[in-house]
Design a protein around this motif. Structure first.
Motif, mmCIF file in Angstrom:
data_model
loop_
_atom_site.group_PDB
_atom_site.id
_atom_site.type_symbol
_atom_site.label_atom_id
_atom_site.label_comp_id
_atom_site.label_asym_id
_atom_site.label_seq_id
_atom_site.Cartn_x
_atom_site.Cartn_y
_atom_site.Cartn_z
ATOM 1 N N ASN A 53 0.850 -1.192 0.000
ATOM 2 C CA ASN A 53 0.000 0.000 0.000
ATOM 3 C C ASN A 53 0.885 1.240 0.000
ATOM 4 O OD1 ASN A 53 -2.301 1.566 0.022
ATOM 5 N ND2 ASN A 53 -2.626 1.421 2.227
ATOM 6 N N THR A 54 0.449 2.248 -0.708
ATOM 7 C CA THR A 54 1.094 3.562 -0.665
ATOM 8 C C THR A 54 0.042 4.602 -0.318
ATOM 9 O OG1 THR A 54 2.808 2.999 -2.289
ATOM 10 C CG2 THR A 54 2.313 5.328 -1.983
ATOM 11 N N ILE A 55 0.297 5.343 0.733
ATOM 12 C CA ILE A 55 -0.633 6.385 1.165
ATOM 13 C C ILE A 55 0.007 7.720 0.816
ATOM 14 C CG2 ILE A 55 -2.009 7.254 3.089
ATOM 15 C CD1 ILE A 55 -1.335 4.588 4.537
ATOM 16 N N PRO A 56 -0.492 8.410 -0.196
ATOM 17 C CA PRO A 56 0.178 9.622 -0.683
ATOM 18 C C PRO A 56 -0.147 10.859 0.149
ATOM 19 C CG PRO A 56 -1.753 9.169 -2.019
ATOM 20 C CD PRO A 56 -1.663 8.050 -1.015
ATOM 21 N N LYS A 57 0.781 11.803 0.096
ATOM 22 C CA LYS A 57 0.577 13.150 0.651
ATOM 23 C C LYS A 57 0.008 13.123 2.063
ATOM 24 C CE LYS A 57 1.965 15.073 -3.163
ATOM 25 N NZ LYS A 57 3.253 15.806 -3.213
ATOM 26 N N ILE A 58 0.658 12.365 2.924
ATOM 27 C CA ILE A 58 0.139 12.257 4.293
ATOM 28 C C ILE A 58 0.518 13.471 5.147
ATOM 29 C CG2 ILE A 58 0.121 9.749 4.203
ATOM 30 C CD1 ILE A 58 2.647 9.777 5.920
ATOM 31 N N HIS A 59 1.532 14.218 4.728
ATOM 32 C CA HIS A 59 1.922 15.460 5.399
ATOM 33 C C HIS A 59 2.319 16.479 4.347
ATOM 34 C CE1 HIS A 59 2.075 14.076 9.612
ATOM 35 N NE2 HIS A 59 2.604 12.944 9.151
ATOM 36 N N ASN A 60 2.294 17.716 4.738
ATOM 37 C CA ASN A 60 2.858 18.772 3.912
ATOM 38 C C ASN A 60 4.320 18.940 4.324
ATOM 39 O OD1 ASN A 60 3.360 20.945 2.277
ATOM 40 N ND2 ASN A 60 2.245 22.426 3.537
ATOM 41 N N GLY A 61 5.180 18.061 3.784
ATOM 42 C CA GLY A 61 6.587 18.049 4.163
ATOM 43 C C GLY A 61 6.868 17.023 5.242
ATOM 44 N N ILE A 62 6.866 15.746 4.883
ATOM 45 C CA ILE A 62 7.091 14.673 5.863
ATOM 46 C C ILE A 62 8.546 14.705 6.337
ATOM 47 C CG2 ILE A 62 7.734 12.885 4.181
ATOM 48 C CD1 ILE A 62 5.962 10.954 5.845
ATOM 49 N N THR A 63 8.762 14.412 7.611
ATOM 50 C CA THR A 63 10.116 14.513 8.171
ATOM 51 C C THR A 63 10.570 13.288 8.944
ATOM 52 O OG1 THR A 63 9.195 15.615 10.129
ATOM 53 C CG2 THR A 63 10.058 17.031 8.368
ATOM 54 N N CYS A 64 9.656 12.498 9.533
ATOM 55 C CA CYS A 64 10.112 11.445 10.443
ATOM 56 C C CYS A 64 9.132 10.278 10.465
ATOM 57 C CB CYS A 64 10.283 12.014 11.854
ATOM 58 S SG CYS A 64 11.218 10.958 12.975
ATOM 59 N N LEU A 65 9.699 9.079 10.704
ATOM 60 C CA LEU A 65 8.934 7.830 10.814
ATOM 61 C C LEU A 65 9.439 7.064 12.026
ATOM 62 C CD1 LEU A 65 7.135 5.458 9.564
ATOM 63 C CD2 LEU A 65 9.229 4.763 8.380
ATOM 64 N N LYS A 66 8.529 6.602 12.878
ATOM 65 C CA LYS A 66 8.877 5.770 14.019
ATOM 66 C C LYS A 66 7.803 4.701 14.209
ATOM 67 C CE LYS A 66 12.743 7.603 15.464
ATOM 68 N NZ LYS A 66 12.928 8.343 16.715
ATOM 69 N N LEU A 68 5.348 2.357 16.744
ATOM 70 C CA LEU A 68 4.731 2.285 18.071
ATOM 71 C C LEU A 68 4.664 0.836 18.528
ATOM 72 C CD1 LEU A 68 3.294 3.765 20.398
ATOM 73 C CD2 LEU A 68 1.139 3.407 19.157
ATOM 74 N N ASP A 69 4.252 -0.057 17.628
ATOM 75 C CA ASP A 69 4.268 -1.492 17.885
ATOM 76 C C ASP A 69 4.365 -2.192 16.539
ATOM 77 O OD1 ASP A 69 1.632 -1.634 16.800
ATOM 78 O OD2 ASP A 69 0.766 -1.219 18.760
ATOM 79 N N GLU A 70 4.108 -3.497 16.487
ATOM 80 C CA GLU A 70 4.304 -4.241 15.248
ATOM 81 C C GLU A 70 3.227 -3.974 14.211
ATOM 82 O OE1 GLU A 70 2.161 -8.459 16.550
ATOM 83 O OE2 GLU A 70 4.335 -8.369 16.233
ATOM 84 N N ASN A 71 2.234 -3.190 14.545
ATOM 85 C CA ASN A 71 1.159 -2.889 13.599
ATOM 86 C C ASN A 71 0.930 -1.400 13.363
ATOM 87 O OD1 ASN A 71 0.155 -5.662 13.107
ATOM 88 N ND2 ASN A 71 -0.386 -5.600 15.275
ATOM 89 N N VAL A 72 1.530 -0.562 14.169
ATOM 90 C CA VAL A 72 1.253 0.880 14.106
ATOM 91 C C VAL A 72 2.561 1.662 13.966
ATOM 92 C CG1 VAL A 72 0.258 2.872 15.300
ATOM 93 C CG2 VAL A 72 -0.840 0.628 15.494
ATOM 94 N N VAL A 73 2.571 2.587 12.992
ATOM 95 C CA VAL A 73 3.707 3.488 12.834
ATOM 96 C C VAL A 73 3.240 4.923 13.033
ATOM 97 C CG1 VAL A 73 5.040 1.989 11.323
ATOM 98 C CG2 VAL A 73 3.413 3.616 10.323
ATOM 99 N N ARG A 88 -3.163 -2.855 9.871
ATOM 100 C CA ARG A 88 -4.173 -3.912 9.869
ATOM 101 C C ARG A 88 -5.457 -3.453 9.187
ATOM 102 N NH1 ARG A 88 -3.780 -4.745 16.256
ATOM 103 N NH2 ARG A 88 -3.884 -2.469 15.980
ATOM 104 N N VAL A 89 -5.599 -2.145 9.007
ATOM 105 C CA VAL A 89 -6.822 -1.598 8.418
ATOM 106 C C VAL A 89 -6.521 -1.172 6.983
ATOM 107 C CG1 VAL A 89 -8.637 0.127 8.619
ATOM 108 C CG2 VAL A 89 -7.537 -0.773 10.686
ATOM 109 N N GLY A 90 -6.982 -1.956 6.034
ATOM 110 C CA GLY A 90 -6.806 -1.622 4.630
ATOM 111 C C GLY A 90 -5.366 -1.514 4.183
ATOM 112 N N GLY A 91 -4.465 -2.238 4.856
ATOM 113 C CA GLY A 91 -3.055 -2.180 4.486
ATOM 114 C C GLY A 91 -2.354 -0.934 4.977
ATOM 115 N N GLY A 92 -3.067 -0.119 5.753
ATOM 116 C CA GLY A 92 -2.478 1.100 6.289
ATOM 117 C C GLY A 92 -3.484 2.221 6.277
ATOM 118 N N SER A 93 -4.046 2.533 7.434
ATOM 119 C CA SER A 93 -5.080 3.555 7.526
ATOM 120 C C SER A 93 -4.788 4.466 8.708
ATOM 121 C CB SER A 93 -6.452 2.903 7.701
ATOM 122 O OG SER A 93 -7.461 3.873 7.860
ATOM 123 N N GLU A 94 -5.064 5.758 8.542
ATOM 124 C CA GLU A 94 -4.835 6.709 9.625
ATOM 125 C C GLU A 94 -5.741 6.375 10.803
ATOM 126 O OE1 GLU A 94 -5.442 11.440 10.525
ATOM 127 O OE2 GLU A 94 -4.847 10.850 8.497
#
Length: 418
Positions: A53-66, A68-73, A88-94
Motif C-alpha cells: 500500500n502507498t498512502i500519498p501526501k500524508i503530510h505537507n513536508g514529511i520529516t520522520c517515521l517511528k 509504536l508497535d508491530e502494527n502501528v507506525v 491492519r486496516v486496509g493495508g495502512g489507515s490513519e
C-alpha cells in the motif's frame, strides 16, 4: 575482514525519479514501512519488497517515521501534525492525529514509548522557540511542552529503553537534554523545563543523532552517544545517583572527565559520512554505520566497550570505562556497491533473517544478505519496566531565549548532498 553482503533485490516503491527514501522501519517479520520525499507512506513486503500500500501526501513536508508497535507506525511533518497509521486496516489507515493548541511549529523528530503511554515530537525553531511536545497515547492530550531547553531545531528524540520515564532530545544548538517525565506537568501541559531536566550535555556541534547505549550487558550503567552533522562522535556518562549526590560543581567536573571523544570519525573510519550509531537492546554496545558514495559501499561495524577485558582494564585503570569504547573493524559487514554515488539515508537490520535494508537518495530500497549470521543488531522495541519513583535531580541554570534565529547546520531531514 568484514563480511561482504550483496544486494539481492531493490525497488523504487513506485516513486518518480528524483525521490529520496528518508527512512525505513521494520514493523514485523513480514512488513516494512518507509517514508519518501513524495510525502508518502509506503507499506511493503520484507522478503520481496512488493508494495502492499502507498498512502500519498500524508503530510505537507514529511520529516520522520517511528514505530509504536508491530502494527502501528507514527509520522510527523512540517505541517505540525503527528499521525498514527494502523497497517491492519486496509493495508495502512490513519488511526489517530496529534497536534497542539496554538500556532503549529513544524515537527522534525519523533519518539514513542508504549510502556509509558507517551509520544514525543521535536519542533523546528519558530518565533524564537523550539520545543518538545509530549502527548498521552490514551487521551491524545498534550501532557508536557518543554519550550526553554533548546534554542534551535530539535532533530532527535529517543526514550531510554532501560528507564521508561527518561526522554532524550538533541538539537542543532549542540545540546543533548535528558528529561524526567515523572516530574508532574501542569494542567496546561506546560511543565517547567528546569523541573524536568535530568541532565544537559553540550556536544558543541549540531546534533544529527543521539541515544542511549549500554557498555556492559546486564549492567544498570549506560551511556549517551551524540553524533553531530559534522560527523563528530562522543560517548557521555548518563547521570547516576553517585553523581546526583555530589555538589553541582564536582558533578560538572566529573561529567567533563567521563566521556570518550572521537572527534570527526570520517578519517579513522575511512568514510565520507556517518549514517548512525545503532545501539543494541539485547546485550551491550552497538553498530556504527558509515558510507562512501565515491567508493560505493556502506560499512556496519561493531562498536563495543572492551574495558572489562583484563588487559584493557589494567592499562586504563586511571582512565576508566569510558575509554573502553572501540570500533571492531574486522568483524563487521560491508554492503558492496551501496547506493552507487548517492548518499544512503537509513539502514535497518533484521538479525533473525540475516538481512539488511537500506534506503537512499537514489530513491531505492535495497535488500542485502550474506551467508553467515550478522554480528550487528538493529535496536528492537524494548520491553519497558513499570514506572519507578521519581528521582530528585539538580536543576541546570535556566538559559535565556534567543532574540532571533541564527544560522545553523541544515538538518539531515532536508535534502542533503555530500
Amino acid at each position: 575482514m568484514p563480511q561482504i553482503f550483496t544486494s539481492s533485490a531493490s525497488t523504487n516503491l513506485g516513486t518518480p525519479q528524483g525521490t529520496y527514501i528518508y527512512d525505513i522501519h521494520i514493523l514485523n517479520a513480514s512488513t516494512l514501512a518507509a517514508i519518501s520525499s513524495t510525502d508518502s507512506l509506503h507499506i511493503f513486503d520484507s522478503a520481496t519488497l512488493a508494495v502492499k500500500n502507498t498512502i500519498p501526501k500524508i503530510h505537507n513536508g514529511i520529516t520522520c517515521l517511528k514505530g509504536l508497535d508491530e502494527n502501528v507506525v507514527l509520522t510527523c511533518g512540517r505541517d505540525g501534525l503527528v499521525k498514527l497509521w494502523d497497517i491492519r486496516v486496509g493495508g495502512g489507515s490513519e488511526s489517530g492525529k496529534l497536534g497542539k493548541v496554538g500556532k503549529k511549529a513544524p515537527f522534525l523528530s519523533l519518539a514513542a514509548n508504549s510502556g509509558y503511554n507517551a509520544i514525543a515530537a521535536g519542533e523546528e525553531l519558530t518565533d524564537h522557540t523550539a520545543g518538545v511536545v509530549v502527548w498521552d497515547i490514551r487521551t491524545s492530550g498534550v501532557t508536557r511542552h518543554y519550550t526553554e531547553s533548546h534554542t534551535d531545531d530539535v532533530t532527535e528524540l529517543q526514550f531510554d529503553p532501560f528507564a521508561a520515564s527518561l526522554l532524550l532530545s538533541g538539537s542543532t544548538d549542540g545540546l543533548v537534554n535528558i528529561y524526567d517525565l515523572k516530574q508532574v506537568a501542569s494542567a496546561t501541559g506546560d511543565a517547567d523545563d528546569d523541573e524536568a531536566l535530568f541532565q544537559v550535555i553540550n556536544h558543541g556541534s549540531s546534533i544529527h543523532h543521539a541515544g542511549f547505549i549500554r557498555p556492559v550487558a546486564g549492567n544498570s550503567d549506560h551511556n549517551i552517544f551524540a553524533l553531530s552533522h559534522d560527523e563528530k562522535l562522543t560517548i557521555y556518562n548518563l547521570n547516576d545517583k553517585s553523581i546526583l549526590d555530589t555538589p553541582i560543581e564536582e558533578s560538572a567536573d566529573q561529567e567533563e572527565d567521563e566521556k570518550s571523544m572521537w572527534g570527526d570519525v570520517r578519517q579513522s573510519l575511512a568514510c565520507e559520512y556517518v549514517i548512525n550509531l545503532l545501539p543494541r537492546t539485547s546485550g551491550a554496545g552497538g553498530t556504527l554505520v558509515a558510507g562512501s558514495h565515491q567508493q560505493q559501499w556502506v560499512d556496519l561495524m561493531p562498536f563495543n566497550n572492551e574495558w572489562n577485558d583484563a588487559v584493557n582494564r589494567r592499562e586504563d585503570t586511571k582512565k576508566g570505562r569510558m575509554y573502553g569504547w572501540k570500533v571492531v573493524f574486522g568483524d563487521g559487514v560491508r554492503l558492496e556497491g551501496g547506493h552507487g554515488e548517492e548518499v544512503v539515508r537509513c539502514v535497518r537490520i533484521s538479525e533473525a533473517t540475516r538481512t539488511v535494508y537500506t534506503g537512499g537518495e537514489d530513491g531505492l530500497v535495497k535488500i542485502w544478505r550474506g551467508d553467515e549470521a550478522i554480528s550487528v543488531e538493529m535496536p528492537a522495541e524494548p520491553e519497558l519496566e513499570e514506572e519507578e519513583e521519581a528521582v530528585d535531580v539538580p536543576k541546570p541554570e535556566r538559559r535565556q531565549k534567543n532574540s532571533g534565529k541564527k544560522s545553523r547546520t541544515t538538518p539531515y531531514t532536508t535534502e542533503r548532498k555530500k
